[in-house]
Design a protein around this motif. Structure first.
Motif, PDB file in Angstrom:
ATOM      1  N   SER A   1      16.075   5.155   1.083  1.00  0.00           N
ATOM      2  CA  SER A   1      14.722   5.386   0.561  1.00  0.00           C
ATOM      3  C   SER A   1      13.901   4.099   0.564  1.00  0.00           C
ATOM      4  N   SER A   2      14.330   3.156   1.399  1.00  0.00           N
ATOM      5  CA  SER A   2      13.609   1.883   1.505  1.00  0.00           C
ATOM      6  C   SER A   2      12.748   1.875   2.754  1.00  0.00           C
TER       7      SER A   2
ATOM      8  N   LYS B   1      -0.040  -8.366  -2.778  1.00  0.00           N
ATOM      9  CA  LYS B   1       0.133  -9.820  -2.870  1.00  0.00           C
ATOM     10  C   LYS B   1       1.603 -10.182  -2.761  1.00  0.00           C
ATOM     11  N   GLN B   2       2.453  -9.394  -3.414  1.00  0.00           N
ATOM     12  CA  GLN B   2       3.896  -9.557  -3.351  1.00  0.00           C
ATOM     13  C   GLN B   2       4.481  -8.212  -2.916  1.00  0.00           C
ATOM     14  N   PRO B   3       4.541  -7.927  -1.618  1.00  0.00           N
ATOM     15  CA  PRO B   3       4.911  -6.590  -1.149  1.00  0.00           C
ATOM     16  C   PRO B   3       6.356  -6.181  -1.453  1.00  0.00           C
TER      17      PRO B   3
ATOM     18  N   LYS C   1       4.041   5.930  -1.238  1.00  0.00           N
ATOM     19  CA  LYS C   1       4.340   7.354  -1.313  1.00  0.00           C
ATOM     20  C   LYS C   1       3.698   8.096  -0.151  1.00  0.00           C
ATOM     21  N   ARG C   2       4.510   8.917   0.515  1.00  0.00           N
ATOM     22  CA  ARG C   2       4.011   9.697   1.640  1.00  0.00           C
ATOM     23  C   ARG C   2       3.456  11.019   1.129  1.00  0.00           C
ATOM     24  N   ALA C   3       2.628  11.668   1.945  1.00  0.00           N
ATOM     25  CA  ALA C   3       1.960  12.902   1.521  1.00  0.00           C
ATOM     26  C   ALA C   3       2.946  14.016   1.204  1.00  0.00           C
ATOM     27  N   ASP C   4       4.149  13.995   1.835  1.00  0.00           N
ATOM     28  CA  ASP C   4       5.131  15.050   1.572  1.00  0.00           C
ATOM     29  C   ASP C   4       5.966  14.780   0.333  1.00  0.00           C
ATOM     30  N   GLY C   5       5.634  13.700  -0.399  1.00  0.00           N
ATOM     31  CA  GLY C   5       6.315  13.404  -1.644  1.00  0.00           C
ATOM     32  C   GLY C   5       7.384  12.324  -1.551  1.00  0.00           C
ATOM     33  N   ARG C   6       7.816  11.944  -0.352  1.00  0.00           N
ATOM     34  CA  ARG C   6       8.834  10.889  -0.220  1.00  0.00           C
ATOM     35  C   ARG C   6       8.262   9.542  -0.650  1.00  0.00           C
ATOM     36  N   VAL C   7       9.075   8.791  -1.417  1.00  0.00           N
ATOM     37  CA  VAL C   7       8.662   7.482  -1.920  1.00  0.00           C
ATOM     38  C   VAL C   7       9.563   6.414  -1.297  1.00  0.00           C
ATOM     39  N   PHE C   8       8.937   5.367  -0.746  1.00  0.00           N
ATOM     40  CA  PHE C   8       9.675   4.284  -0.104  1.00  0.00           C
ATOM     41  C   PHE C   8       9.442   2.981  -0.864  1.00  0.00           C
ATOM     42  N   THR C   9      10.519   2.231  -1.066  1.00  0.00           N
ATOM     43  CA  THR C   9      10.431   0.909  -1.687  1.00  0.00           C
ATOM     44  C   THR C   9      10.457  -0.151  -0.595  1.00  0.00           C
ATOM     45  N   VAL C  10       9.493  -1.022  -0.585  1.00  0.00           N
ATOM     46  CA  VAL C  10       9.375  -2.053   0.455  1.00  0.00           C
ATOM     47  C   VAL C  10      10.444  -3.116   0.242  1.00  0.00           C
TER      48      VAL C  10
ATOM     49  N   GLN D   1      -1.698  -1.163  14.751  1.00  0.00           N
ATOM     50  CA  GLN D   1      -1.734  -0.119  13.735  1.00  0.00           C
ATOM     51  C   GLN D   1      -0.776  -0.474  12.601  1.00  0.00           C
ATOM     52  N   GLN D   2      -1.196  -0.244  11.340  1.00  0.00           N
ATOM     53  CA  GLN D   2      -0.297  -0.457  10.213  1.00  0.00           C
ATOM     54  C   GLN D   2       0.897   0.488  10.344  1.00  0.00           C
ATOM     55  N   ALA D   3       2.102  -0.054  10.138  1.00  0.00           N
ATOM     56  CA  ALA D   3       3.322   0.711  10.394  1.00  0.00           C
ATOM     57  C   ALA D   3       4.287   0.607   9.228  1.00  0.00           C
ATOM     58  N   ILE D   4       5.046   1.692   9.034  1.00  0.00           N
ATOM     59  CA  ILE D   4       6.100   1.724   8.037  1.00  0.00           C
ATOM     60  C   ILE D   4       7.380   2.197   8.725  1.00  0.00           C
TER      61      ILE D   4
END
Length: 801
Positions: free
Chosen positions: A562-563, A577-579, A585-594, A611-614
């Protein structure tokens, strides 16, 4: 026997005189001929190139009635134009706006697919489309029929049919697409012409089949917020495309009233006619700003000016010879020749040279065309209509180029010329023409240097990973992601592979852009669009991405499922500032920790912003790409052989079809590289033609001033002094050309560079190098004649007078 008209013998006599003069003055006649022939050859090549560009898609019988549905979307203040549309739009156009359309065809994008028949497995590009595809694409069927109503049918191009079934009739035969889709060949169509945007489509299968094999299509296929298909339309006869385009502008907006996610982009649909696909394909802020039409105008202008340079040489050299022909004109006028007869004689001479130049130019074009086709990525050929047109242009060019000399020489008064007084009426026009010649040359040289600098600037842009020695494969076998660990272990066991990884995206195309991401402190005015890429933990090590802060994924940490790792563009968008430790959080509800931040990886155009990417753990993606990092120091041939053998043993259903990522990245520069090389070629020939003209002018100047040079040498004048005397005028003219061409070149190329978000500047040395180069060529050309004249025995020069 019919009696020949007296005029026939007059023309025959003039032709005989022209031939005799051509042979007598071989050196300058060859300068005339060579310069004009090269100018014509360049003009003919450019003419073929321009015609090919203007003929894109024109072999489609529905050329005037086919259009692509596009939309403008506003994202964080920027308006972008794209052809990705929601699938429900196709049915809306059929039912509500059906009075305007004969056909509405939704289509999945052109991709590589694994085709198999028996033991044969190969990869071909194709697409899935709704019925009516053949009408939209203008297919010419050679076997079977074009219907795609059967969801398990397929249409093959003639070349694909030969590759799969050989000489056997493929109609009715069964084959598979990506292992899981079984289809029967319904028809075979002639290969699509090379000058068509459909040229890469080697097979077409029903979109319904694609939807049945990919459940997500049915899930998203009813939601207007998801854009993932192309939609083509064939307008009814007599329907105005602009009016229809205006009428469908707000279709999506009406359907998105209850969907804030889609509403935020304020989509506005419009029709982009087939006639504009190739030449008018560049959009800025929702408006067409150009496309390949810019290059059509550019090379068309270059062709005109290169031919003009050759004509200028013709006129300059002809008028420079005026003193030598002045007595001839005077004697012929005294003997009763009319001015009209003299004009006709000079026109006859110029037409003869033009015809000879055309014959030579045709030979040059026929010889150079295969090379030029490779250079320009074309499939052009010379036809009889081209030869007839070329001959007409050549004769017109000869008449045009011979007009000024004919009118000028025929105007000499017999009394004055017999006394040796011809005047200097041709000096000023010759100087103007020389300035025009070198102004064009300066513009072409500046343009060529700037184009190459822009290409190198983009090539030198950090791509964010190590492309060398990295293989990429598009995988089609179902369930491959679950077997990726086994594949990785077997490939590592070969000893030639350093690491492998899987991903949902290639390194050359952005496939998945998810909207509706949110994060702590997000400005409501900022739309959360991210390129979403699923990866295995070894992805970073395989590609060699560069960390700014944080860490990479680890198989030993269960929480990493989930990272996420984000790029620098994502940090800029979120304002973190400190990512590290922040959540997205994605639109489908999934949450990612950077857990990490990496350098921007250039996936799309190297001339545009990243493009900004995850990046997150691979999960429920329909596409799988396998990356293989070869070990450094291992011979590529033996490494590929070992990888192929292992891969085919572990995944027997998959064709071993790979790409080197550095080669894929290089393809992004292909269009600019082609334009740069073509421009450089034409600039070189323009300089050659200009230099040829200067060479002829310098030789005549040295010949006219032969007695003066002899006197100066007798009086002690040095070779350097004589060289400076004969070179001064040309240096001044070239300097004036640079003063005109330099600013024009800066203005034109600066406008061209503004079309790229990521572009180089135009440093001062570009103009310095151009000026020094053009001046150097001029001096080298003039010096040959000047030094040669200065080294002649002055006694011979004085005696000849």
């Amino acid at each position: 026997m019919a009696r020949l008209a007296p005029g026939f013998f007059l023309y025959l006599r003039m032709l005989k005189i022209a031939l005799r003069r051509f042979v007598r003055d071989r050196t300058h006649s060859l300068i005339h001929l060579t310069g004009l022939a090269i100018g014509m050859a360049i003009a003919m090549l450019i003419g073929l190139w321009v015609r090919d560009e203007l003929n894109y898609e024109r072999e489609n019988p529905n050329y005037e009635r086919v259009a692509r549905v596009m939309q403008n979307q506003t994202t964080n203040g920027d308006v972008s134009s794209n052809a990705s549309m929601p699938l429900p739009l196709a049915n809306e156009l059929r039912t509500v706006y059906g009075a305007n359309f004969d056909r509405v065809v939704a289509a999945w994008w052109v991709q590589d697919y694994a085709l198999a028949s028996g033991d044969l497995k190969l990869t071909k590009k194709g697409r899935f489309m709704e019925p009516g595809a053949a009408e939209v694409m203008g297919l010419r069927m050679v076997k079977g029929d074009a219907g795609l109503e059967d969801p398990h049918s397929i249409l093959l191009s003639a070349s694909a049919a030969r590759a799969i079934f050989g000489d056997a009739d493929p109609v009715g035969k069964t084959m598979t697409i990506d292992v899981k889709m079984v289809v029967r060949v319904k028809g075979v169509y002639a290969d699509i012409p090379y000058h068509s945007q459909f040229k890469d489509v080697l097979f077409i299968a029903p979109l319904e089949l694609f939807a049945s094999a990919n459940p997500w299509v049915k899930e998203m296929g009813t939601d207007w917020a998801y854009d993932f298909v192309e939609i083509f339309v064939k307008l009814k006869d007599g329907v105005d495309v602009e009016k229809v385009s205006a009428s469908i502008r707000n279709i999506s907006m009406g359907k998105l009233k209850t969907n804030p996610l889609g509403l935020a982009y304020h989509p506005q649909e419009f029709l982009h006619p087939m006639s504009k696909w190739h030449l008018y394909s560049s959009f800025r802020n929702g408006v067409i700003v150009g496309g390949n039409i810019q290059y059509v105008w550019l090379f068309g202008t270059i062709g005109f000016f290169v031919l003009l340079l050759a004509c200028i040489n013709f006129m300059n050299l002809a008028t420079a010879r005026s003193e030598r022909r002045a007595r001839e004109v005077g004697v012929r006028k005294v003997m009763g020749s009319l001015r009209s007869q003299l004009i006709l004689q000079f026109y006859c001479e110029s037409a003869l040279v033009a015809f000879a130049a055309f014959v030579l130019a045709t030979g040059l074009v026929a010889t150079a065309l295969p090379f030029f086709n490779d250079l320009a990525d074309k499939r052009m050929a010379i036809g009889w209509s081209d030869l007839i047109t070329g001959l007409g242009v050549a004769l017109f060019t000869g008449i045009l180029a011979g007009s000024y000399p004919a009118l000028y020489l025929s105007s000499f008064a017999p009394v004055r010329v017999l006394k040796g007084k011809t005047g200097h009426g041709a000096v000023a026009p010759r100087r103007v023409l020389v300035v025009l010649q070198f102004t064009v040359s300066v513009l072409l040289v500046i343009g060529t240097i700037v184009v190459y600098r822009q290409i190198e600037f983009a090539k030198d842009r950090p791509v964010g990973y190590e492309p060398g020695g990295l293989l990429s494969m598009s995988i089609h076998t179902p369930g491959f992601a679950d077997r990726a660990g086994t594949v990785r272990a077997e490939l590592l066991r070969t000893g030639v592979v350093e690491e492998t990884a899987i991903s949902s995206s290639s390194t050359s195309v952005i496939w998945d852009i998810w909207t509706g991401y949110s994060w702590r402190g997000r400005n409501p005015a900022v739309q959360g669009d991210f390129s979403s890429i699923g990866i295995s933990p070894e992805y970073g090590k395989t590609l060699g991405w560069k960390f700014v802060e944080g860490r990479d994924f680890s198989r030993d940490l269960a929480t990493d499922s989930s990272s996420a790792v984000i790029n620098e563009a994502a940090v800029a968008l979120t304002g973190f500032k400190q990512p590290i430790g922040e959540q997205i959080k994605r639109a489908d509800g999934r949450v990612f920790t950077v857990i990490g931040v990496v350098r921007d990886i250039v996936v799309g155009s190297p001339y545009e912003r990243v493009q900004q990417a995850i990046y997150c753990y691979f999960h429920d993606y329909d596409r799988v790409y396998l990356f293989i990092r070869l070990k450094p120091g291992v011979a590529t041939g033996s490494a590929l052989a070992a990888v192929r053998q292992t891969f085919q043993r572990v995944v027997p259903t998959e064709p071993f079809d790979y790409h080197f990522t550095d080669e894929e990245h290089a393809k992004k520069f292909a269009a600019e590289v082609r334009i740069g090389r073509i421009a450089a070629l034409f600039a070189a020939f323009a300089l050659f033609i200009s230099g040829l003209g200067i060479f002829g002018m310098a030789s005549f100047m040295a010949e006219q001033r032969r007695k003066e040079i002899g006197v100066r040498r007798v009086l002690g004048g040095s070779v350097v002094h004589i060289w400076g005397l004969l070179s001064r005028e040309f240096v001044i003219l070239v300097g004036l050309s640079f003063a005109i061409g330099g600013p024009l070149g800066y203005f034109a190329m600066n406008r061209w560079l503004e079309g790229y978000v990521y572009h180089a500047g135009i440093p001062w040395w570009v103009f310095a190098a151009t000026g020094v180069g053009v001046l150097g060529i001029t001096l080298a050309t003039v010096s040959w004649q000047s030094v040669r004249a200065a080294l002649q025995n002055p006694v011979d020069a004085l005696r000849s007078e």
